[in-house]
Scaffold this active site. Structure first.
Site, PDB file in Angstrom:
ATOM      1  N   ASP A 167       0.882  -1.160   0.038  1.00 57.72           N
ATOM      2  CA  ASP A 167      -0.072  -0.030  -0.055  1.00 57.72           C
ATOM      3  C   ASP A 167       0.858   1.226  -0.075  1.00 57.72           C
ATOM      4  O   ASP A 167       1.648   1.296   0.887  1.00 57.72           O
ATOM      5  CB  ASP A 167      -0.863  -0.056   1.201  1.00 57.72           C
TER       6      ASP A 167
ATOM      7  N   ASN B 104      -1.875  13.122  -2.932  1.00 62.31           N
ATOM      8  CA  ASN B 104      -3.099  13.850  -3.639  1.00 62.31           C
ATOM      9  C   ASN B 104      -3.369  15.146  -2.866  1.00 62.31           C
ATOM     10  O   ASN B 104      -3.578  15.976  -3.979  1.00 62.31           O
ATOM     11  CB  ASN B 104      -4.146  12.754  -3.295  1.00 62.31           C
TER      12      ASN B 104
ATOM     13  N   ASP C  80      -2.299   9.966  -9.430  1.00 61.86           N
ATOM     14  CA  ASP C  80      -2.628   8.640 -10.529  1.00 61.86           C
ATOM     15  C   ASP C  80      -1.126   8.473 -11.169  1.00 61.86           C
ATOM     16  O   ASP C  80      -0.874   7.384 -11.308  1.00 61.86           O
ATOM     17  CB  ASP C  80      -3.287   9.622 -11.580  1.00 61.86           C
TER      18      ASP C  80
ATOM     19  N   GLU D   9      -5.035   2.122  -3.695  1.00 57.08           N
ATOM     20  CA  GLU D   9      -3.833   2.463  -3.718  1.00 57.08           C
ATOM     21  C   GLU D   9      -2.895   1.164  -3.236  1.00 57.08           C
ATOM     22  O   GLU D   9      -1.853   1.214  -3.025  1.00 57.08           O
ATOM     23  CB  GLU D   9      -3.022   3.578  -2.952  1.00 57.08           C
TER      24      GLU D   9
END
Lengths: 300, 178
Positions: free
Chosen positions: A173, A181, A190, A216
């Site tokens: 992860d 973000n 992304d 993620e």
């Protein structure tokens, strides 16, 4: 020899009438279906008449696109038409087979047509493969998607047990993904995921598989490693990705991930149990400060 | 039954790489036909046409079964079986197989073989001659499906056709096979 306008001898007149009948069978819209009685004495005429009729029937049938006629006659010309009929019937069968998904069929008939037809089938096969790829891969990261994982997991597990080879589940992860973000924007997030997908694909051995497991979260399946080797590979992946510089309009960053590792059959008896234990180990890796690899059932 | 001198086994075909290091595994079709038609001639003289046809068909069936077992080996399904035949028969020089009609579930299939090893190029004789092929196809179909088949040639090079056409029909029980 010419006879001018003098009356023809009977034999010659009969021959002329016989040829005229055969010509009509080949050319007239409504040809005679029987030989006139007075010509019946010409023995060979009867068999030639039948032969020419056989040719006419099959030729007209083929010209109308009807392949169902069972031609009974024999002979070279009729045989050639039957050969054409056989090739067209086979083409029909092949087209049906292709429609049912057998894209290995190739046509070897009618030159340019074959080339065009085979090109079409190859194009279909390519499109089918693309669709299959799209259905099993995650568009952003290029690794396999979760649906494909669920599809193949029973088979992978069965093979591992049958061949008595460990199957390692490496669940990872991205650390502080929300912060990436928030700070750099979703485009940067992304890009981190896409880079991680490419990184995993490029650093796994042939046969080992990477999946996007969730937002993620990624899963790597390794075939055959002992626990120590699975941990070593996991750590190598972790260090390698940490060193990757990810650059965009928003700047440059280095991302890390935490990883939990569980092995079949050492840590679990089923794939579901292995996933759950890998998830617990991942949770511990996060709790211990992130950017680390933890094996199921251990604190580190 | 008296003891057999030549019970067929695939090993009887021999190790060609060992036995023919220079000439290799291929030979001319005329030589194959020379053996087939001389054998047929003497058998027919001794036993009659019908009994000879029967023997040739039985030999063909045995060959088809053995060919499936040792060359085709396995086929996952009907399309796979046909595909392997379409590749293998031309590769072995036996002929070009095409399927005209396939309703195997209903026990019916129409196949054609062009450039046939047994008959293509023979003089027209008015009769179908591919009796051995009939048996060969029976053996292949039986080995694949596990069901008995009767295969009969409808059209043949020797009747003026350019391709040999075979109708395969599933038989209801082993006893019904001829």
């Amino acid at each position: 020899m010419t006879y001018g306008k003098a009356p023809l001898p009977d034999g010659v007149r009969a021959c002329r009438e016989a040829f005229e009948i055969l010509r009509k069978v080949l050319e007239d819209p409504r040809p005679p279906e029987e030989i006139p009685r007075d010509l019946g004495a010409i023995e060979v005429l009867s068999s030639v008449f039948e032969e020419v009729w056989g040719i006419r029937r099959l030729a007209m049938s083929l010209a109308a696109g009807d392949l169902s006629l069972e031609a009974k006659g024999r002979g070279r010309v009729l045989g050639a038409l039957k050969g054409l009929q056989a090739a067209l019937r086979h083409l029909t069968w092949q087209t049906r087979a292709i429609a049912q998904g057998d894209l290995a069929q190739r046509v070897q008939f009618l030159g340019d047509f074959s080339e065009a037809f085979n090109g079409m089938v190859e194009q279909l096969a390519r499109l089918q493969q693309q669709l299959r790829d799209q259905a099993m891969r995650d568009a952003l990261t290029g690794v396999f998607n979760r649906r494909f994982l669920m599809e193949i997991l029973p088979r992978e597990t069965a093979i591992a047990f049958r061949e008595q080879r460990p199957l390692a589940f490496l669940l990872l992860d991205v650390d502080h993904f929300k912060n990436v973000n928030d700070r750099f924007g979703h485009q940067a997030g992304d890009q981190v995921l896409a880079r991680l997908g490419r990184f995993l694909t490029g650093h796994l051995r042939t046969g080992d598989l990477a999946f996007r497991y969730g937002g993620e979260e990624f899963l790597v399946l390794l075939h055959g490693p002992a626990a120590s080797e699975a941990l070593r590979i996991g750590d190598r992946l972790r260090l390698g990705f940490e060193a990757e510089e990810i650059t965009g309009e928003w700047g440059t960053l280095n991302a890390t991930f935490s990883m939990g590792v569980a092995l079949l059959p050492d840590d679990a008896r089923t794939a579901e149990e292995a996933l759950r234990k890998a998830d617990e180990a991942l949770y511990r890796a996060k709790a211990l400060g992130r950017n680390r690899v933890v094996r199921a059932g251990t604190s580190e | 039954m008296p003891s057999r001198k030549y019970q067929f086994a695939w090993d009887l075909l021999g190790d060609l790489s060992l036995g023919r290091p220079n000439l290799g595994p291929s030979m001319r079709v005329e030589v194959y036909r020379l053996m087939q038609f001389t054998l047929r001639a003497v058998l027919e003289e001794a036993m009659g046409t019908e009994a000879t046809d029967d023997l040739f068909r039985k030999a063909g069936r045995l060959a088809g079964e053995q060919f499936f077992r040792h060359v085709i080996r396995d086929a996952p399904d009907l399309p796979g079986f046909i595909k392997v035949l379409q590749e293998t028969l031309p590769a072995q020089g036996i002929g070009v197989l095409r399927v005209e009609e396939e309703k195997l579930a209903a026990g019916r299939m129409v196949l054609t073989v062009s450039e046939d090893l047994d008959c293509s190029g023979l003089p027209e004789q008015g009769d179908q001659v591919c009796i051995y092929d009939e048996g060969f196809l029976e053996g292949l179909l039986e080995a694949f499906t596990g069901q008995r088949f009767q295969v009969r040639e409808i059209d043949c090079w020797c009747t003026g056709d350019r391709t040999c056409r075979f109708l395969a029909t599933a038989l209801p029980s082993p006893e019904a096979a001829t």
